[in-house]
Design a protein around this motif. Structure first.
Motif, PDB file in Angstrom:
ATOM      1  N   ASN A   1       0.821  -1.217   0.000  1.00  0.00           N
ATOM      2  CA  ASN A   1       0.000   0.000   0.000  1.00  0.00           C
ATOM      3  C   ASN A   1       0.850   1.260   0.000  1.00  0.00           C
ATOM      4  N   ARG A   2       1.958   1.230  -0.732  1.00  0.00           N
ATOM      5  CA  ARG A   2       2.799   2.415  -0.798  1.00  0.00           C
ATOM      6  C   ARG A   2       2.410   3.227  -2.025  1.00  0.00           C
ATOM      7  N   THR A   3       2.663   4.539  -1.997  1.00  0.00           N
ATOM      8  CA  THR A   3       2.440   5.365  -3.169  1.00  0.00           C
ATOM      9  C   THR A   3       3.322   4.850  -4.304  1.00  0.00           C
ATOM     10  N   PRO A   4       2.943   4.862  -5.548  1.00  0.00           N
ATOM     11  CA  PRO A   4       1.711   5.421  -6.103  1.00  0.00           C
ATOM     12  C   PRO A   4       0.485   4.504  -5.998  1.00  0.00           C
ATOM     13  N   PHE A   5       0.543   3.515  -5.165  1.00  0.00           N
ATOM     14  CA  PHE A   5      -0.591   2.585  -5.081  1.00  0.00           C
ATOM     15  C   PHE A   5      -1.292   2.680  -3.724  1.00  0.00           C
ATOM     16  N   ASP A   6      -1.261   3.833  -3.064  1.00  0.00           N
ATOM     17  CA  ASP A   6      -1.825   3.889  -1.718  1.00  0.00           C
ATOM     18  C   ASP A   6      -3.305   4.297  -1.723  1.00  0.00           C
ATOM     19  N   LEU A   7      -4.049   3.728  -2.669  1.00  0.00           N
ATOM     20  CA  LEU A   7      -5.468   4.063  -2.784  1.00  0.00           C
ATOM     21  C   LEU A   7      -6.292   3.800  -1.534  1.00  0.00           C
ATOM     22  N   PRO A   8      -6.004   2.721  -0.792  1.00  0.00           N
ATOM     23  CA  PRO A   8      -6.820   2.474   0.399  1.00  0.00           C
ATOM     24  C   PRO A   8      -6.777   3.637   1.371  1.00  0.00           C
ATOM     25  N   GLU A   9      -5.673   4.391   1.347  1.00  0.00           N
ATOM     26  CA  GLU A   9      -5.566   5.497   2.288  1.00  0.00           C
ATOM     27  C   GLU A   9      -5.709   6.840   1.583  1.00  0.00           C
TER      28      GLU A   9
ATOM     29  N   ARG B   1      -0.686   9.665  -7.085  1.00  0.00           N
ATOM     30  CA  ARG B   1      -1.428   8.433  -6.879  1.00  0.00           C
ATOM     31  C   ARG B   1      -2.164   8.011  -8.154  1.00  0.00           C
ATOM     32  N   LEU B   2      -2.266   6.697  -8.375  1.00  0.00           N
ATOM     33  CA  LEU B   2      -3.006   6.198  -9.536  1.00  0.00           C
ATOM     34  C   LEU B   2      -4.505   6.211  -9.251  1.00  0.00           C
ATOM     35  N   ARG B   3      -5.291   6.147 -10.315  1.00  0.00           N
ATOM     36  CA  ARG B   3      -6.738   6.004 -10.157  1.00  0.00           C
ATOM     37  C   ARG B   3      -7.031   4.526  -9.983  1.00  0.00           C
ATOM     38  N   VAL B   4      -8.160   4.210  -9.316  1.00  0.00           N
ATOM     39  CA  VAL B   4      -8.397   2.816  -8.969  1.00  0.00           C
ATOM     40  C   VAL B   4      -8.566   1.928 -10.209  1.00  0.00           C
ATOM     41  N   ASP B   5      -9.214   2.452 -11.269  1.00  0.00           N
ATOM     42  CA  ASP B   5      -9.389   1.615 -12.463  1.00  0.00           C
ATOM     43  C   ASP B   5      -8.065   1.421 -13.193  1.00  0.00           C
ATOM     44  N   GLN B   6      -7.211   2.475 -13.187  1.00  0.00           N
ATOM     45  CA  GLN B   6      -5.875   2.339 -13.804  1.00  0.00           C
ATOM     46  C   GLN B   6      -5.063   1.278 -13.084  1.00  0.00           C
ATOM     47  N   LEU B   7      -5.212   1.267 -11.760  1.00  0.00           N
ATOM     48  CA  LEU B   7      -4.477   0.318 -10.933  1.00  0.00           C
ATOM     49  C   LEU B   7      -4.817  -1.111 -11.317  1.00  0.00           C
ATOM     50  N   MET B   8      -6.118  -1.387 -11.457  1.00  0.00           N
ATOM     51  CA  MET B   8      -6.542  -2.754 -11.745  1.00  0.00           C
ATOM     52  C   MET B   8      -6.175  -3.149 -13.173  1.00  0.00           C
ATOM     53  N   VAL B   9      -6.331  -2.192 -14.113  1.00  0.00           N
ATOM     54  CA  VAL B   9      -5.981  -2.477 -15.502  1.00  0.00           C
ATOM     55  C   VAL B   9      -4.490  -2.773 -15.612  1.00  0.00           C
ATOM     56  N   MET B  10      -3.676  -2.009 -14.865  1.00  0.00           N
ATOM     57  CA  MET B  10      -2.237  -2.219 -14.919  1.00  0.00           C
ATOM     58  C   MET B  10      -1.879  -3.610 -14.426  1.00  0.00           C
ATOM     59  N   CYS B  11      -2.565  -4.044 -13.382  1.00  0.00           N
ATOM     60  CA  CYS B  11      -2.250  -5.367 -12.837  1.00  0.00           C
ATOM     61  C   CYS B  11      -2.660  -6.466 -13.799  1.00  0.00           C
ATOM     62  N   TRP B  12      -3.947  -6.478 -14.193  1.00  0.00           N
ATOM     63  CA  TRP B  12      -4.464  -7.646 -14.896  1.00  0.00           C
ATOM     64  C   TRP B  12      -4.139  -7.655 -16.385  1.00  0.00           C
ATOM     65  N   LYS B  13      -3.998  -6.464 -17.004  1.00  0.00           N
ATOM     66  CA  LYS B  13      -3.784  -6.445 -18.458  1.00  0.00           C
ATOM     67  C   LYS B  13      -2.333  -6.262 -18.833  1.00  0.00           C
ATOM     68  N   TYR B  14      -1.490  -5.829 -17.909  1.00  0.00           N
ATOM     69  CA  TYR B  14      -0.071  -5.655 -18.235  1.00  0.00           C
ATOM     70  C   TYR B  14       0.807  -6.587 -17.415  1.00  0.00           C
ATOM     71  N   PHE B  15       0.682  -6.492 -16.083  1.00  0.00           N
ATOM     72  CA  PHE B  15       1.619  -7.230 -15.234  1.00  0.00           C
ATOM     73  C   PHE B  15       1.405  -8.737 -15.313  1.00  0.00           C
ATOM     74  N   VAL B  16       0.151  -9.191 -15.313  1.00  0.00           N
ATOM     75  CA  VAL B  16      -0.077 -10.644 -15.298  1.00  0.00           C
ATOM     76  C   VAL B  16       0.403 -11.298 -16.595  1.00  0.00           C
TER      77      VAL B  16
ATOM     78  N   GLU C   1     -12.470  -5.259 -16.722  1.00  0.00           N
ATOM     79  CA  GLU C   1     -12.756  -3.820 -16.763  1.00  0.00           C
ATOM     80  C   GLU C   1     -13.259  -3.373 -15.399  1.00  0.00           C
ATOM     81  N   TRP C   2     -12.801  -2.219 -14.981  1.00  0.00           N
ATOM     82  CA  TRP C   2     -13.268  -1.706 -13.692  1.00  0.00           C
ATOM     83  C   TRP C   2     -14.637  -1.052 -13.862  1.00  0.00           C
ATOM     84  N   PHE C   3     -14.797  -0.279 -14.945  1.00  0.00           N
ATOM     85  CA  PHE C   3     -16.089   0.337 -15.215  1.00  0.00           C
ATOM     86  C   PHE C   3     -16.845  -0.534 -16.197  1.00  0.00           C
ATOM     87  N   LYS C   4     -17.964  -1.050 -15.781  1.00  0.00           N
ATOM     88  CA  LYS C   4     -18.749  -1.898 -16.678  1.00  0.00           C
ATOM     89  C   LYS C   4     -19.921  -1.082 -17.205  1.00  0.00           C
ATOM     90  N   HIS C   5     -20.066  -1.118 -18.535  1.00  0.00           N
ATOM     91  CA  HIS C   5     -21.141  -0.351 -19.146  1.00  0.00           C
ATOM     92  C   HIS C   5     -22.323  -1.277 -19.379  1.00  0.00           C
TER      93      HIS C   5
END
Lengths: 410, 136
Positions: free
Chosen positions: A227-235, A330-345, B122-126
């Motif tokens: 949970n460190r920046t740039p990923f500290d969204l929970p806080e 800080r990243l946006r929450v949707d960017q965070l998830m997209v970065m994990c699942w579509k790039y890192f994995v 997708e985080w935002f689902k339409h």
């Protein structure tokens, strides 16, 4: 450390029952030493982080308590110790009280398997890295528990977001770990370090292009897990007040942060161990042989030197993590998830398979030469990037209109 | 002897014990003034809290947890095979093991692509509104 104990206990000539007592005492003493190290490290880092933050924001930071404000962390600890423990009426009390235990223990127990130097490790587990990834997952449960039990909308959102983030980033970090494990052929952290060498081209980071990629994936994933920046969204204080911490106060609040700063060491030590050669001293090809060959003070000195090397690398990484925190937004929450699942994995899978392929190539007749060329080329690339960075820094300092003002201590 | 395992349990016990001791010792000296008005209400930026926080939240967290479960099990299953790959390479059967791992990974990557195409990542689902705009 186990060897030291059996060496000592043989000279004492103990009865079987006394032996059991000696083992119990040894276990408690070793874990207490590590606990005091963790407590001191977490405290001092909280001060260092605030000082560094101050410098990066052109202000001074805490400098009142003790020389250069060094005792600030003790003052903060004492203050929180004396604070009232407010537990709101609406919370689920058992879970609310239990959450800090899990968060702190999950981080602290990871120290059992972390190496500190050659042969310096509390529990030399043969599944070391697997144990560390497993036990730090306790933190997620603690955070989710804290978020849900608080019965507060900020806490719930913060806790759920944090859990989603941590579990997501566990996949790429696991895949990056696997791409190193395939080279070492073991899960033991000491053996992973022993498989590397003192110079950068012997480290696993420059072993092949895939481990270089895995290094960056691992670094980013572990920042997200901590949970460190740039990923500290929970806080994210602008949207969630303090996330899962909102309802906590006093000592319970401290233990969450205690865990966070202790986790800073865990992540840096893991990166050092897996990618940066751990305690390997440059120029010493076979440290185990050297240590076995000498006795008494010389042996202690060699081990101490390995500890110094390990601490130096780890502390540099700790500084880099703090540096990143005060540099990147800080990243946006949707960017965070997209970065994990579509790039890192997907890239994590690529790293793992590529690294496995390199193990096969290195075994073939021509492989040894090819591998050496690749290692040297990658180290050269790393050196070039470092050189460009230094050059850019020098140019930036020169272009400043005002005379360059930089005093670390004030 | 299970020396290492005992050490791990000591660490866990000491971690728990340290938190317990610090909280118990603090309880002896810290003030307890919970009777003060509004002190123990839920924090909501100075407003009266509206209802409970235990309401239904977005199901995408649940979907994500399911996706995580699949891939985490995959990583756990891959650990022992990856550790043994080096030994197999020295025995000369490394290529077969590599192809086996590759097949396993390809099956999982197909799963990831399926999730990707389906839009679960997708985080935002339409949600497409079935009624055309003119009729509304």
């Amino acid at each position: 450390m186990k060897e030291l104990f059996f060496e000592l206990s043989q000279s004492w000539q103990l009865e079987p029952l006394e032996m059991t007592g000696a083992i119990a005492l040894w276990l408690v003493v070793v874990s207490a030493i590590v606990l005091s190290f963790v407590a001191t490290f977490a405290g001092v880092t909280s001060w260092v982080e605030r000082r560094v933050a101050g410098r990066m924001m052109s202000r001074i930071g805490p400098n009142r308590v003790g020389p250069q404000g060094f005792l600030q962390w003790m003052a903060d600890g004492l203050k929180c110790f004396l604070k009232e423990d407010v537990i709101p009426n609406e919370v689920d009390k058992p879970l609310f009280r239990f959450a800090p235990y899990l968060v702190f223990t999950g981080t602290f127990a990871a120290f059992a398997a972390l190496p500190f130097g050659y042969g310096i490790v509390a529990a030399d587990l043969n599944i070391g890295i697997f144990y560390v990834t497993a036990i730090t997952a306790l933190v997620v449960i603690g955070i989710l528990m804290a978020g849900w039990s608080s019965n507060n909308k900020w806490s719930l959102l913060g806790g759920v977001r944090s859990a989603a983030q941590i579990v997501s980033y566990e996949i790429p970090s696991g895949l990056a770990i696997l791409s190193v494990v395939v080279l070492a052929g073991t899960l033991n952290l000491q053996a992973i370090i022993a498989g590397q060498g003192g110079f950068p081209w012997d480290w696993y980071i420059f072993n092949n292009p895939f481990t270089l990629m895995a290094f960056f994936i691992f670094f980013a994933s572990i920042l997200a897990e901590g949970n460190r920046t740039p990923f500290d969204l929970p806080e994210a204080e602008s949207e969630l007040v303090a996330g899962y911490l909102t309802e906590y106060s006093g000592m319970r609040f401290v233990f969450f942060f205690f865990g966070e700063w202790a986790n800073l060491w865990v992540m840096s030590a893991l990166i050092t161990t897996l990618f940066l050669g751990g305690w390997q001293i440059p120029g010493v090809a076979d440290l185990a042989g050297v240590v076995a060959g000498v006795q008494g003070a010389a042996k202690t000195l060699w081990i101490l030197l390995s500890v110094v090397v390990f601490f130096a690398k780890t502390l540099v990484l700790v500084f880099v993590v703090i540096w990143i925190r005060w540099t990147l937004p800080r990243l946006r929450v949707d960017q965070l998830m997209v970065m994990c699942w579509k790039y890192f994995v997907p890239f994590g899978f690529l790293c793992m398979m590529g690294s496995a392929l390199f193990v096969l190539i290195a075994q073939s007749p021509l492989g040894e030469t090819v591998h050496l060329v690749v290692r040297l080329a990658l180290t050269g690339l790393g050196g070039l990037v470092l050189l460009l960075f230094v050059r850019r820094t020098i140019l930036n300092v020169r272009e400043l209109q005002d005379p360059f003002y930089f005093k670390v201590l004030e | 002897m299970l020396f290492e395992e005992y050490m791990v349990f000591t660490f866990i016990a000491l971690g728990m014990g340290f938190v317990l001791m610090a909280l118990a010792a603090g309880a002896l000296i810290r003030p307890k003034r919970m009777d003060l008005d509004k002190r123990n209400t839920t924090y909501e930026c100075g407003e009266e809290a509206l209802g409970q926080a235990w309401y239904n939240f977005n199901p995408r967290f649940y979907l994500l947890a399911l996706v995580f479960l699949i891939f985490d099990v995959e990583v756990v299953v891959t650990f022992p095979v990856i550790v043994a790959l080096r030994q197999w390479t020295e025995l000369g059967t490394g290529a077969i093991a590599f192809i086996e791992i590759l097949l396993f990974v390809i099956i999982l990557v197909i799963g990831l692509i399926f999730l990707w195409v389906r839009g679960d990542l997708e985080w935002f689902k339409h949600i497409i509104d079935p009624t055309p705009e003119e009729e509304v």
